[in-house]
Scaffold this active site. Structure first.
Site, PDB file in Angstrom:
ATOM      1  N   SER A  64       0.886  -1.317  -0.019  1.00 11.83           N
ATOM      2  CA  SER A  64       0.068   0.022  -0.050  1.00 11.83           C
ATOM      3  C   SER A  64       0.857   1.251   0.070  1.00 11.83           C
ATOM      4  O   SER A  64       0.351   2.393   0.001  1.00 11.83           O
ATOM      5  CB  SER A  64      -0.965   0.069   1.382  1.00 11.83           C
ATOM      6  OG  SER A  64      -2.020  -1.004   0.959  1.00 11.83           O
ATOM      7  N   LYS A  67       0.094   4.080  -2.403  1.00 12.41           N
ATOM      8  CA  LYS A  67      -1.183   5.120  -2.142  1.00 12.41           C
ATOM      9  C   LYS A  67      -0.652   6.411  -2.193  1.00 12.41           C
ATOM     10  O   LYS A  67      -1.307   7.449  -2.261  1.00 12.41           O
ATOM     11  CB  LYS A  67      -2.047   4.636  -1.060  1.00 12.41           C
ATOM     12  CG  LYS A  67      -2.873   3.120  -1.251  1.00 12.41           C
ATOM     13  CD  LYS A  67      -3.386   2.608  -0.384  1.00 12.41           C
ATOM     14  CE  LYS A  67      -3.918   1.192  -0.507  1.00 12.41           C
ATOM     15  NZ  LYS A  67      -4.582   0.649   0.447  1.00 12.41           N
ATOM     16  N   SER A 125      -5.564   3.856   4.615  1.00 12.44           N
ATOM     17  CA  SER A 125      -4.915   2.603   3.743  1.00 12.44           C
ATOM     18  C   SER A 125      -6.250   2.015   3.080  1.00 12.44           C
ATOM     19  O   SER A 125      -6.122   0.919   2.826  1.00 12.44           O
ATOM     20  CB  SER A 125      -4.091   1.764   4.165  1.00 12.44           C
ATOM     21  OG  SER A 125      -3.270   1.342   3.276  1.00 12.44           O
ATOM     22  N   GLU A 161      -6.299  -3.124  -6.065  1.00 11.66           N
ATOM     23  CA  GLU A 161      -6.469  -3.665  -4.499  1.00 11.66           C
ATOM     24  C   GLU A 161      -7.500  -4.854  -4.523  1.00 11.66           C
ATOM     25  O   GLU A 161      -8.699  -4.562  -5.188  1.00 11.66           O
ATOM     26  CB  GLU A 161      -6.667  -2.836  -3.362  1.00 11.66           C
ATOM     27  CG  GLU A 161      -5.703  -1.985  -3.252  1.00 11.66           C
ATOM     28  CD  GLU A 161      -4.543  -2.314  -2.263  1.00 11.66           C
ATOM     29  OE1 GLU A 161      -4.657  -3.784  -2.075  1.00 11.66           O
ATOM     30  OE2 GLU A 161      -3.605  -1.722  -1.700  1.00 11.66           O
TER      31      GLU A 161
END
EC number: 3.5.2.6
Length: 287
Positions: A64, A67, A125, A161
């Site tokens: 992550s 991001k 997240s 994701e």
């Protein structure tokens, strides 16, 4: 005589710096042996010049951590006028994937704004919010194009994701290197990639991140200003990227670890330990 004295002082300083960098490397190698882990670290200054590193050119799954640059891309679109932060992004139940707290909360209304989704992606997240943003920018390929645009020839996003978290050994998809990501962080925060307003906002989000209290932040002194974005993957991946200000100097940092034998808590502790090693280096070289 003064010239000789200056040369001697410079030589002593260089020797001390080299010694501290050797200690940095030795301490990280010790952690790797003790935890059966691989640890990638890159620390750069605001210009992207290397301060220190370990396994800097080795590929690791981004998890992550991507991001953060995704949010930077969103802000670039807002800065250029091709996007509006208050634009409502409509979605349905199909956007809810594993770990989507904000996306679930806004589901009843059927939308989030662009900035709400970006903040959720960075600070929580949130995977649903992340996929919503990916949908709007043109998918993973557009994220990779942004990396290339800001000078990162290494980082790549291939999937959304949660599929991008597979972290299969040898798979180049959805990977980066510590030095590539550290320089991307520096470019976004210090290199003029965004307007000052957007830069300030994304810095504030990183400082207020809600997923990183047990990772790098836990290994840094409390009086440092720290902003970071964590990442977690399958097969023991635990990462943290961001920035810190120590003794009036700014740094960008990227830490990527793979430790399949450790528990989730132990992986957090590993990243925090890396933070302690970084702290020792920075404090010893900034004297």
């Amino acid at each position: 005589m003064r010239f000789i004295h200056a040369l001697l002082l410079a030589g002593i300083a260089h020797s001390a710096y080299a010694s501290e960098k050797l200690t940095f490397k030795t301490d990280l190698e010790k952690l790797e042996r003790e935890k059966a882990a691989q640890i990638g670290v890159a620390i750069v200054d605001p210009q992207g010049e290397i301060v220190a590193g370990h396994r800097m050119a080795q590929r690791f799954a981004m998890c992550s951590t991507f991001k953060f640059p995704l949010a930077a891309l969103v802000f670039e679109r807002i800065d250029s006028g091709t996007e509006r932060g208050d634009r409502k992004l409509s979605y349905g139940p199909d956007m809810i994937v594993e770990w989507s707290p904000a996306t679930e909360r806004f589901l009843a209304s059927g939308h989030m704004t662009v900035l709400e989704a970006a903040q959720a992606a960075v600070q929580l997240s949130d995977n649903g919010a992340t996929n919503l943003l990916l949908r709007e920018i043109g998918g993973p390929a557009a994220m990779t194009q942004y990396f290339r645009k800001i000078g990162d020839s290494v980082s790549r996003l291939d999937r959304k994701e949660p599929e991008m978290n597979d972290n299969t050994p040898g798979d180049l998809r959805d990977t980066t290197t510590p030095i590539a990501m550290a320089r991307t962080v520096a470019k976004v925060l210090y290199g003029g990639a965004l307007t000052s307003t957007s830069t300030h906002t994304i810095e504030r989000w990183l400082i207020g991140n809600q997923t990183g209290d047990a990772t790098l932040r836990a290994g840094f002194p409390k009086d440092w200003v720290v902003g970071e974005k964590t990442g977690t993957c399958a097969n023991g991946g635990r990462n943290d990227i961001g920035f810190f200000k120590a003794q009036e100097r700014d740094y960008a940092v990227a830490v990527y670890t793979t430790a399949p034998k450790l528990s989730a808590v132990e992986r957090d502790e590993l990243v925090a330990s890396v933070g302690q090693v970084i702290t020792q280096l920075i404090l010893s070289t900034d004297k």
